[in-house]
Structures are given as structure tokens and as C-alpha cells.
Design an enzyme around this catalytic site. Sequence first.
Site, PDB file in Angstrom:
ATOM      1  N   ARG A  24      -0.918  -8.933  13.580  1.00  0.00           N
ATOM      2  CA  ARG A  24      -1.493  -7.972  12.623  1.00  0.00           C
ATOM      3  C   ARG A  24      -2.290  -8.694  11.530  1.00  0.00           C
ATOM      4  O   ARG A  24      -3.333  -8.201  11.090  1.00  0.00           O
ATOM      5  CB  ARG A  24      -0.374  -7.113  12.012  1.00  0.00           C
ATOM      6  CG  ARG A  24       0.133  -6.043  13.002  1.00  0.00           C
ATOM      7  CD  ARG A  24       1.548  -5.615  12.704  1.00  0.00           C
ATOM      8  NE  ARG A  24       1.686  -4.860  11.482  1.00  0.00           N
ATOM      9  CZ  ARG A  24       2.828  -4.781  10.788  1.00  0.00           C
ATOM     10  NH1 ARG A  24       3.903  -5.415  11.195  1.00  0.00           N
ATOM     11  NH2 ARG A  24       2.876  -4.055   9.704  1.00  0.00           N
ATOM     12  N   LYS A  38       0.819  -1.213   0.000  1.00  0.00           N
ATOM     13  CA  LYS A  38       0.000   0.000   0.000  1.00  0.00           C
ATOM     14  C   LYS A  38       0.853   1.263   0.000  1.00  0.00           C
ATOM     15  O   LYS A  38       0.572   2.204  -0.740  1.00  0.00           O
ATOM     16  CB  LYS A  38      -0.929   0.040   1.226  1.00  0.00           C
ATOM     17  CG  LYS A  38      -2.024  -0.997   1.226  1.00  0.00           C
ATOM     18  CD  LYS A  38      -3.062  -0.721   2.311  1.00  0.00           C
ATOM     19  CE  LYS A  38      -2.532  -0.842   3.725  1.00  0.00           C
ATOM     20  NZ  LYS A  38      -2.169  -2.217   4.136  1.00  0.00           N
ATOM     21  N   ARG A  76      11.323  -5.818   5.559  1.00  0.00           N
ATOM     22  CA  ARG A  76      11.174  -4.389   5.884  1.00  0.00           C
ATOM     23  C   ARG A  76      11.649  -4.120   7.313  1.00  0.00           C
ATOM     24  O   ARG A  76      12.288  -3.102   7.588  1.00  0.00           O
ATOM     25  CB  ARG A  76       9.699  -3.978   5.721  1.00  0.00           C
ATOM     26  CG  ARG A  76       9.441  -2.497   5.945  1.00  0.00           C
ATOM     27  CD  ARG A  76       8.032  -2.098   5.580  1.00  0.00           C
ATOM     28  NE  ARG A  76       7.038  -2.748   6.430  1.00  0.00           N
ATOM     29  CZ  ARG A  76       5.725  -2.656   6.253  1.00  0.00           C
ATOM     30  NH1 ARG A  76       5.241  -1.953   5.243  1.00  0.00           N
ATOM     31  NH2 ARG A  76       4.880  -3.264   7.056  1.00  0.00           N
ATOM     32  N   ARG A 100      11.538  -0.980  11.506  1.00  0.00           N
ATOM     33  CA  ARG A 100      10.166  -0.735  11.975  1.00  0.00           C
ATOM     34  C   ARG A 100       9.798  -1.746  13.064  1.00  0.00           C
ATOM     35  O   ARG A 100       9.851  -2.962  12.846  1.00  0.00           O
ATOM     36  CB  ARG A 100       9.213  -0.819  10.777  1.00  0.00           C
ATOM     37  CG  ARG A 100       7.822  -0.390  11.130  1.00  0.00           C
ATOM     38  CD  ARG A 100       6.970  -0.258   9.912  1.00  0.00           C
ATOM     39  NE  ARG A 100       5.619  -0.687  10.238  1.00  0.00           N
ATOM     40  CZ  ARG A 100       4.576  -0.546   9.457  1.00  0.00           C
ATOM     41  NH1 ARG A 100       4.724  -0.005   8.274  1.00  0.00           N
ATOM     42  NH2 ARG A 100       3.391  -0.958   9.828  1.00  0.00           N
ATOM     43  N   ARG A 105     -10.083   0.679   8.503  1.00  0.00           N
ATOM     44  CA  ARG A 105      -9.648  -0.656   8.920  1.00  0.00           C
ATOM     45  C   ARG A 105     -10.728  -1.376   9.714  1.00  0.00           C
ATOM     46  O   ARG A 105     -10.506  -2.504  10.163  1.00  0.00           O
ATOM     47  CB  ARG A 105      -8.399  -0.526   9.794  1.00  0.00           C
ATOM     48  CG  ARG A 105      -7.098  -0.876   9.074  1.00  0.00           C
ATOM     49  CD  ARG A 105      -5.993  -0.634  10.083  1.00  0.00           C
ATOM     50  NE  ARG A 105      -4.769  -1.330   9.805  1.00  0.00           N
ATOM     51  CZ  ARG A 105      -3.719  -0.766   9.218  1.00  0.00           C
ATOM     52  NH1 ARG A 105      -3.779   0.452   8.753  1.00  0.00           N
ATOM     53  NH2 ARG A 105      -2.602  -1.451   9.073  1.00  0.00           N
TER      54      ARG A 105
HETATM   55  P1  AMP Z   1       0.239   0.554   8.918  1.00  0.00           P
HETATM   56  O1  AMP Z   1       1.447   1.399   8.752  1.00  0.00           O
HETATM   57  O2  AMP Z   1      -0.907   1.011   8.072  1.00  0.00           O
HETATM   58  O3  AMP Z   1       0.517  -0.921   8.763  1.00  0.00           O
HETATM   59  O4  AMP Z   1      -0.252   0.756  10.427  1.00  0.00           O
HETATM   60  C1  AMP Z   1       0.570   0.419  11.526  1.00  0.00           C
HETATM   61  C2  AMP Z   1      -0.253   0.292  12.790  1.00  0.00           C
HETATM   62  O5  AMP Z   1      -0.906   1.543  13.071  1.00  0.00           O
HETATM   63  C3  AMP Z   1      -1.382  -0.718  12.751  1.00  0.00           C
HETATM   64  O6  AMP Z   1      -0.940  -2.030  13.039  1.00  0.00           O
HETATM   65  C4  AMP Z   1      -2.328  -0.163  13.823  1.00  0.00           C
HETATM   66  O7  AMP Z   1      -1.839  -0.439  15.126  1.00  0.00           O
HETATM   67  C5  AMP Z   1      -2.207   1.331  13.610  1.00  0.00           C
HETATM   68  N1  AMP Z   1      -3.199   1.829  12.620  1.00  0.00           N
HETATM   69  C6  AMP Z   1      -2.940   2.371  11.403  1.00  0.00           C
HETATM   70  N2  AMP Z   1      -4.070   2.703  10.764  1.00  0.00           N
HETATM   71  C7  AMP Z   1      -5.082   2.368  11.603  1.00  0.00           C
HETATM   72  C8  AMP Z   1      -6.503   2.435  11.527  1.00  0.00           C
HETATM   73  N3  AMP Z   1      -7.123   2.925  10.435  1.00  0.00           N
HETATM   74  N4  AMP Z   1      -7.219   1.982  12.576  1.00  0.00           N
HETATM   75  C9  AMP Z   1      -6.629   1.500  13.690  1.00  0.00           C
HETATM   76  N5  AMP Z   1      -5.304   1.387  13.819  1.00  0.00           N
HETATM   77  C10 AMP Z   1      -4.521   1.815  12.807  1.00  0.00           C
END
Ligand code: AMP
Length: 190
Positions: A145, A13, A128, A134, A89
Site C-alpha cells: 500500500r 485520515k 490497528r 483489519r 487516489r
Molecule cells: P483506505 O481505508 O482508504 O485505506 O482504503 C483501503 C483500500 O480500499 C485501499 O488500499 C484500496 O484497495 C481501496 N480504495 C479505497 N479508496 C480507493 C480509491 N479512491 N481508489 C482505489 N482504491 C481505493
Amino acid sequence: MTIILFGPPGCGKGTQSALIAEKFKLKHISTGDILRAEMDMGTELGLSAKKYVNEGKLVPDDVIIEMLMKAVKSVDAGLNGVLLDGFPRTTAQAEALEEKLASTNNQTNVLIDLKVNDEELVTRMLLRGKTTGRADDNPETIKKRLQVYAEQTYPVKAFYQKLNKYVAVNGLGKIDDIFAQICAEIEKAI
Ligand code: AMP
């Protein structure tokens, strides 16, 4: 324009969003990036989100929805809209977004689901984690996740299918080829 790039963690993404945002002149809003920046800065929001992010859990809907609404409000003049990466999400987040858009007679143009199998997702996220450091890209949190995705995020697909706004794109292969398929879907939807 509101375009959603959807899919499990590690599906590409972030990579594709940067390309799409540039081509279609959209503001790229990544809720994950915003949370990581807040965590790095040690803000109140960052501190409250940290335990969820580090455990691979979703940050509560009310916190995320407020954060997203703020980001959507400030779109630079000259841009055509927003590209959402990592939001919605949950079904509650999708409902909040579409309610907000409906208040100005708008709707998401299309949700694009980037399809990648779990084995490849794990490989990509472990790589990654090694290259970027990260924190949530470690075996235990990756597993959590993916489980959270299947249980809480996957239902968002049905929500957009009902609105006739759902399309799937194969997320395996060359970045440019995937990008071309995504562009074709966006062109059809705008
Ligand atoms: P990402 O970088 O999109 O994989 O997001 C990393 C982490 O941020 C996720 O595992 C969640 O803990 C939190 N997060 C990101 N976007 C959301 C969302 N829309 N709703 C809830 N938690 C989020």
C-alpha cells in the site's frame, strides 16, 4: 463545500475526518469504508473489490469514480457539503471529481495533506491490524500500500498544487493539535 483529506495509509485520515465532518457539518465519505461495508455485505461491488483491497492495490478508477459520484449525490439537507477521505487516489480520479464539480461551477476548496513518515505509518497500521483485525493491515500488504501510494497517489499532490488548492499539515503529535491546524486551513479556504 468540498474538502479533501489526503495522505498515505495510516496517516490519521479516518480519525481526523470524523472530527472535521462534525465541526463543519459535512458528509464524511470514505471510499475505503464504503468498500469494506460492501465486502462485508458480499455485494457484487464488494466481491469485485475484494482482491484489490486485500492485495493492497487500488480498485479500478471506473468502479471507484462511479461509487464516489453516487455517494456525493446524496448529501442530507442541512449539511454544508462533503469531506472526502481516501479519494482521489489517482490523477484520473482527481480529474473526474473536478470535472463533476466544474459542471455546477464548483471546485474543491482545499486538499489537506497529512504528513507522517513511513516508519510511524507502519507502526500505526500494525497496531490497528491487531486491535481491529483489519485484513489489509499486515506487514506484506502495508508495504504494497505504501508503494502504491508513492507511485499512483502521490501525483495527486501536484494536480492540486497547480490549482493552488494544496496545503500540508504535520500529522505527528496530539490528535487535538493536528485537528486545530486542519481547522485553521479549512477556515482559510472557505
Ligand atoms: P483506505 O481505508 O482508504 O485505506 O482504503 C483501503 C483500500 O480500499 C485501499 O488500499 C484500496 O484497495 C481501496 N480504495 C479505497 N479508496 C480507493 C480509491 N479512491 N481508489 C482505489 N482504491 C481505493
